[in-house]
Motif scaffolding. Structure first.
Motif, PDB file in Angstrom:
ATOM      1  N   GLU A 132       1.152   9.213   2.897  1.00 23.84           N
ATOM      2  CA  GLU A 132       1.938   8.583   2.594  1.00 23.84           C
ATOM      3  C   GLU A 132       1.013   7.128   1.383  1.00 23.84           C
ATOM      4  O   GLU A 132      -0.285   7.186   1.277  1.00 23.84           O
ATOM      5  CB  GLU A 132       1.322   7.368   3.847  1.00 23.84           C
ATOM      6  N   ILE A 133       1.581   6.430   0.929  1.00 21.87           N
ATOM      7  CA  ILE A 133       1.739   5.061   0.305  1.00 21.87           C
ATOM      8  C   ILE A 133       1.470   3.646   1.083  1.00 21.87           C
ATOM      9  O   ILE A 133       2.471   3.650   1.679  1.00 21.87           O
ATOM     10  CB  ILE A 133       2.428   5.771  -1.419  1.00 21.87           C
ATOM     11  N   SER A 134       0.336   3.088   1.273  1.00 21.68           N
ATOM     12  CA  SER A 134       0.375   1.619   1.515  1.00 21.68           C
ATOM     13  C   SER A 134       0.848   0.882   0.521  1.00 21.68           C
ATOM     14  O   SER A 134       1.716  -0.674   0.963  1.00 21.68           O
ATOM     15  CB  SER A 134      -0.626   1.294   2.454  1.00 21.68           C
ATOM     16  N   ASP A 135       0.121   0.959  -0.564  1.00 22.34           N
ATOM     17  CA  ASP A 135       1.133  -0.413  -1.680  1.00 22.34           C
ATOM     18  C   ASP A 135       2.259  -0.192  -2.190  1.00 22.34           C
ATOM     19  O   ASP A 135       2.642   0.869  -2.402  1.00 22.34           O
ATOM     20  CB  ASP A 135       0.189  -0.106  -2.620  1.00 22.34           C
ATOM     21  N   GLU A 136       2.892  -1.426  -1.354  1.00 20.94           N
ATOM     22  CA  GLU A 136       4.238  -0.478  -2.031  1.00 20.94           C
ATOM     23  C   GLU A 136       5.152  -0.913  -2.979  1.00 20.94           C
ATOM     24  O   GLU A 136       5.598  -0.085  -3.606  1.00 20.94           O
ATOM     25  CB  GLU A 136       5.194  -1.834  -0.905  1.00 20.94           C
ATOM     26  N   ILE A 137       3.987  -1.450  -4.392  1.00 15.20           N
ATOM     27  CA  ILE A 137       4.545  -1.138  -5.742  1.00 15.20           C
ATOM     28  C   ILE A 137       4.566   0.856  -6.570  1.00 15.20           C
ATOM     29  O   ILE A 137       5.005   1.440  -6.866  1.00 15.20           O
ATOM     30  CB  ILE A 137       3.757  -2.259  -6.148  1.00 15.20           C
ATOM     31  N   LEU A 138       3.353   0.778  -5.748  1.00 16.38           N
ATOM     32  CA  LEU A 138       2.815   2.381  -5.784  1.00 16.38           C
ATOM     33  C   LEU A 138       3.824   3.313  -5.382  1.00 16.38           C
ATOM     34  O   LEU A 138       4.069   4.377  -6.165  1.00 16.38           O
ATOM     35  CB  LEU A 138       1.705   2.293  -5.526  1.00 16.38           C
ATOM     36  N   LYS A 139       4.429   2.917  -4.266  1.00 15.96           N
ATOM     37  CA  LYS A 139       5.341   3.852  -3.757  1.00 15.96           C
ATOM     38  C   LYS A 139       6.653   3.564  -4.218  1.00 15.96           C
ATOM     39  O   LYS A 139       7.320   4.771  -4.894  1.00 15.96           O
ATOM     40  CB  LYS A 139       5.464   3.314  -1.850  1.00 15.96           C
ATOM     41  N   LYS A 140       6.696   2.528  -4.968  1.00 16.73           N
ATOM     42  CA  LYS A 140       8.844   2.672  -5.633  1.00 16.73           C
ATOM     43  C   LYS A 140       7.638   3.113  -7.202  1.00 16.73           C
ATOM     44  O   LYS A 140       8.928   3.631  -7.483  1.00 16.73           O
ATOM     45  CB  LYS A 140       8.814   1.321  -6.414  1.00 16.73           C
ATOM     46  N   ILE A 141       6.706   3.101  -7.608  1.00 15.99           N
ATOM     47  CA  ILE A 141       6.793   3.830  -8.413  1.00 15.99           C
ATOM     48  C   ILE A 141       6.571   5.546  -8.068  1.00 15.99           C
ATOM     49  O   ILE A 141       7.138   6.348  -9.264  1.00 15.99           O
ATOM     50  CB  ILE A 141       5.217   3.891  -9.574  1.00 15.99           C
ATOM     51  N   TYR A 142       6.387   6.231  -7.688  1.00 21.79           N
ATOM     52  CA  TYR A 142       6.087   7.189  -6.696  1.00 21.79           C
ATOM     53  C   TYR A 142       7.278   7.930  -7.052  1.00 21.79           C
ATOM     54  O   TYR A 142       7.430   8.962  -7.435  1.00 21.79           O
ATOM     55  CB  TYR A 142       5.223   7.278  -5.854  1.00 21.79           C
ATOM     56  N   GLU A 143       8.141   7.212  -6.195  1.00 21.45           N
ATOM     57  CA  GLU A 143       9.870   7.276  -5.759  1.00 21.45           C
ATOM     58  C   GLU A 143      10.361   7.508  -7.113  1.00 21.45           C
ATOM     59  O   GLU A 143      11.205   8.558  -7.191  1.00 21.45           O
ATOM     60  CB  GLU A 143      10.348   6.413  -4.632  1.00 21.45           C
ATOM     61  N   THR A 144      10.547   6.177  -8.192  1.00 19.90           N
ATOM     62  CA  THR A 144      10.821   6.683  -9.754  1.00 19.90           C
ATOM     63  C   THR A 144      10.496   7.476 -10.264  1.00 19.90           C
ATOM     64  O   THR A 144      11.202   8.928 -10.704  1.00 19.90           O
ATOM     65  CB  THR A 144      10.430   5.368 -10.101  1.00 19.90           C
ATOM     66  N   SER A 145       9.518   7.880  -9.989  1.00 21.39           N
ATOM     67  CA  SER A 145       9.012   9.318 -10.436  1.00 21.39           C
ATOM     68  C   SER A 145       9.332  10.629 -10.468  1.00 21.39           C
ATOM     69  O   SER A 145       9.889  11.141 -11.456  1.00 21.39           O
ATOM     70  CB  SER A 145       7.353   9.270 -11.122  1.00 21.39           C
ATOM     71  N   LEU A 146       9.583  10.663  -8.896  1.00 20.14           N
ATOM     72  CA  LEU A 146      10.213  12.008  -8.380  1.00 20.14           C
ATOM     73  C   LEU A 146      11.335  11.875  -9.224  1.00 20.14           C
ATOM     74  O   LEU A 146      12.255  12.632  -8.957  1.00 20.14           O
ATOM     75  CB  LEU A 146      10.300  11.962  -6.796  1.00 20.14           C
ATOM     76  N   LYS A 147      12.381  10.961  -8.880  1.00 18.51           N
ATOM     77  CA  LYS A 147      13.961  10.603  -9.135  1.00 18.51           C
ATOM     78  C   LYS A 147      14.230  11.091 -10.638  1.00 18.51           C
ATOM     79  O   LYS A 147      15.168  11.862 -11.614  1.00 18.51           O
ATOM     80  CB  LYS A 147      14.236   9.474  -9.050  1.00 18.51           C
TER      81      LYS A 147
END
Length: 173
Positions: A132-147
């Motif tokens: 779980e990542i609660s910070d939405e910006i960090l969550k988007k950064i993480y999802e982009t890094s996976l892609k």
């Protein structure tokens, strides 16, 4: 991504397709003549221009003057002699947008009856542990890094799936 298929193309027509997400893979398409208009020995010539941004494909490659060879520009021409045709382009592309241009001068219409990308990667993101990542910006950064990982992990980890199809040892550091 769904498209309004089939779509008709006459000589000189252009269509810009947004695949809705970034793809690394191969373009597959099907082409057919309309009715009895096709002349049997008259090939249809189609140009495919791939880009990550619309501006990239709207800029003519003839204007490119960089240090890399212009062979890296993601533009291909395909002559289709016999229809109906169903096949793919052999080069792997990195893109979201695709400009299709009918560049022959035959006087009959054709239609693109199917078009899709077969995305490829050696990475299986189902193996990635979730958390779980609660910070939405960090969550988007993480999802982009996976892609990015998925798109750059091919036969080797590539610096970038569009041009740099080689292992850059310095980047592993």
């Amino acid at each position: 991504h769904e498209f309004n298929l089939p779509f008709k193309m006459n000589s000189g027509d252009k269509v810009l397709i947004d695949f809705g997400d970034h793809c690394v893979g191969y373009l597959n398409f099907a082409l057919n003549h309309l009715g009895d208009q096709q002349i049997a020995d008259s090939p249809v010539k189609v140009r495919f221009s791939f880009g990550e941004f619309p501006l990239e494909i709207m800029t003519p490659p003839e204007k490119y003057s960089g240090t890399l060879g212009n062979g890296w520009i993601q533009r291909e021409e395909k002559s289709v002699v016999f229809m109906p045709y169903s096949g793919s382009l052999e080069r792997r592309y990195s893109f979201r947008y695709l400009l299709i241009e009918r560049i022959d001068n035959a006087k009959f219409s054709v239609e693109i009856t199917d078009i899709f990308a077969t995305c490829v990667s050696a990475a299986d993101l189902s193996d990635v542990e979730t958390f779980e990542i609660s910070d939405e910006i960090l969550k988007k950064i993480y999802e982009t890094s996976l892609k990015t990982l998925k798109e750059c992990e091919q036969d080797v980890f590539e610096d970038g799936p569009k041009r740099d199809r080689r292992l850059w040892i310095g980047d592993l550091r």
